[in-house]
Motif scaffolding. Structure first.
Motif, PDB file in Angstrom:
ATOM      1  N   ASN A 198       0.803  -1.215   0.000  1.00  0.00           N
ATOM      2  CA  ASN A 198       0.000   0.000   0.000  1.00  0.00           C
ATOM      3  C   ASN A 198       0.843   1.276   0.000  1.00  0.00           C
ATOM      4  O   ASN A 198       0.374   2.325   0.451  1.00  0.00           O
ATOM      5  N   LEU A 199       2.076   1.199  -0.469  1.00  0.00           N
ATOM      6  CA  LEU A 199       2.833   2.439  -0.678  1.00  0.00           C
ATOM      7  C   LEU A 199       2.394   3.048  -2.009  1.00  0.00           C
ATOM      8  O   LEU A 199       2.213   2.339  -3.003  1.00  0.00           O
ATOM      9  N   PRO A 200       2.226   4.371  -2.060  1.00  0.00           N
ATOM     10  CA  PRO A 200       1.694   4.994  -3.270  1.00  0.00           C
ATOM     11  C   PRO A 200       2.695   5.025  -4.413  1.00  0.00           C
ATOM     12  O   PRO A 200       3.910   4.957  -4.198  1.00  0.00           O
ATOM     13  N   ARG A 201       2.171   5.122  -5.615  1.00  0.00           N
ATOM     14  CA  ARG A 201       2.987   5.252  -6.826  1.00  0.00           C
ATOM     15  C   ARG A 201       2.721   6.610  -7.460  1.00  0.00           C
ATOM     16  O   ARG A 201       1.653   7.203  -7.293  1.00  0.00           O
ATOM     17  N   TYR A 202       3.689   7.109  -8.227  1.00  0.00           N
ATOM     18  CA  TYR A 202       3.450   8.309  -9.015  1.00  0.00           C
ATOM     19  C   TYR A 202       2.519   7.971 -10.183  1.00  0.00           C
ATOM     20  O   TYR A 202       2.625   6.888 -10.767  1.00  0.00           O
ATOM     21  N   GLU A 203       1.656   8.895 -10.513  1.00  0.00           N
ATOM     22  CA  GLU A 203       0.833   8.711 -11.704  1.00  0.00           C
ATOM     23  C   GLU A 203       1.705   8.823 -12.943  1.00  0.00           C
ATOM     24  O   GLU A 203       2.655   9.608 -12.979  1.00  0.00           O
ATOM     25  N   ILE A 204       1.386   8.039 -13.966  1.00  0.00           N
ATOM     26  CA  ILE A 204       2.152   8.061 -15.208  1.00  0.00           C
ATOM     27  C   ILE A 204       1.551   9.106 -16.133  1.00  0.00           C
ATOM     28  O   ILE A 204       0.359   9.037 -16.476  1.00  0.00           O
ATOM     29  N   GLY A 205       2.371  10.078 -16.530  1.00  0.00           N
ATOM     30  CA  GLY A 205       1.905  11.135 -17.422  1.00  0.00           C
ATOM     31  C   GLY A 205       1.986  10.700 -18.872  1.00  0.00           C
ATOM     32  O   GLY A 205       2.584   9.667 -19.199  1.00  0.00           O
ATOM     33  N   PRO A 206       1.413  11.513 -19.788  1.00  0.00           N
ATOM     34  CA  PRO A 206       1.427  11.169 -21.217  1.00  0.00           C
ATOM     35  C   PRO A 206       2.816  10.946 -21.775  1.00  0.00           C
ATOM     36  O   PRO A 206       3.052  10.031 -22.557  1.00  0.00           O
ATOM     37  N   ARG A 207       3.793  11.761 -21.357  1.00  0.00           N
ATOM     38  CA  ARG A 207       5.172  11.605 -21.858  1.00  0.00           C
ATOM     39  C   ARG A 207       5.756  10.269 -21.459  1.00  0.00           C
ATOM     40  O   ARG A 207       6.469   9.615 -22.215  1.00  0.00           O
TER      41      ARG A 207
END
Length: 203
Positions: free
Chosen positions: A191-200
């Motif tokens: 349950n550690l958070p991840r960064y959201e993946i952007g379009p690039r």
């Protein structure tokens, strides 16, 4: 072994102190996080994101649940500093005894039990390359890296001499969801958070 002449060492120390004075003068006045490494001043311009700060919080809380009361998982200031090596770092989490926090001045690197870094989205090499070199150089015995970009990390231990200077001899990689051991204590990475993946990043 090469030994720098006294005037060279004094010049390097003077330059380091000038950089340190600049970094301290910017506290709370400029955005970003300043540190000093062998190459000079490092600036992470991005404000810490929610996933970064939530990871710091959860790792700190999980460590403090399993560590003895005399130890803390400290976040924030002061810096960890080795003036002779010209290195000043500010780990996201420092495992240290509460007694070592008494008094004034920076933390002595060898007083840390472990340093924990959450990889910055804007400057991942600072955590994966520069700090992997700097922390063994200044004697931090355990370095743990959590990377919300990939949901992976590593714990590095066993400082040993190499032709390029002190380095960690042992690296144990982990994937989010597994348990990870930092120094003498094992915590969950569930349950550690991840960064959201952007379009690039999707390209």
């Amino acid at each position: 072994m090469t030994i720098a002449p006294d005037n060279a060492r004094q010049g390097a120390s003077h330059l380091y102190r000038a950089m340190r004075d600049f970094v301290h003068s910017t506290d709370d006045t400029l955005p970003g996080k300043f540190e000093i490494t062998k190459e000079g001043i490092v600036l992470d311009m991005m404000s810490p994101s929610k996933p970064h700060e939530l990871t710091v919080l959860r790792v700190r809380q999980r460590l403090e649940k399993v560590m003895p009361e005399a130890l803390v998982a400290h976040t924030g200031e002061p810096d960890v500093e080795d003036e002779p090596e010209g290195v000043m770092r500010r780990p996201d989490v420092m495992v240290i005894s509460e007694a070592e926090m008494e008094g004034d001045g920076s933390f002595e690197p060898r007083s840390l039990i472990a340093a924990v870094e959450i990889v910055s989205r804007s400057n991942p090499d600072n955590d994966w390359v520069s700090k992997m070199r700097d922390y063994p150089l200044i004697g931090v015995p355990v370095y743990a890296v959590f990377d919300p970009r990939t949901g992976t990390g590593a714990v590095l231990t066993d400082i040993h001499p190499t032709p390029d200077g002190p380095r960690y001899a042992t690296r144990k990689d982990f994937v989010y969801g597994e348990d990870v051991t930092i120094a003498d204590w094992t915590i969950s990475t569930h349950n550690l958070p991840r960064y959201e993946i952007g379009p690039r990043e999707q390209q």
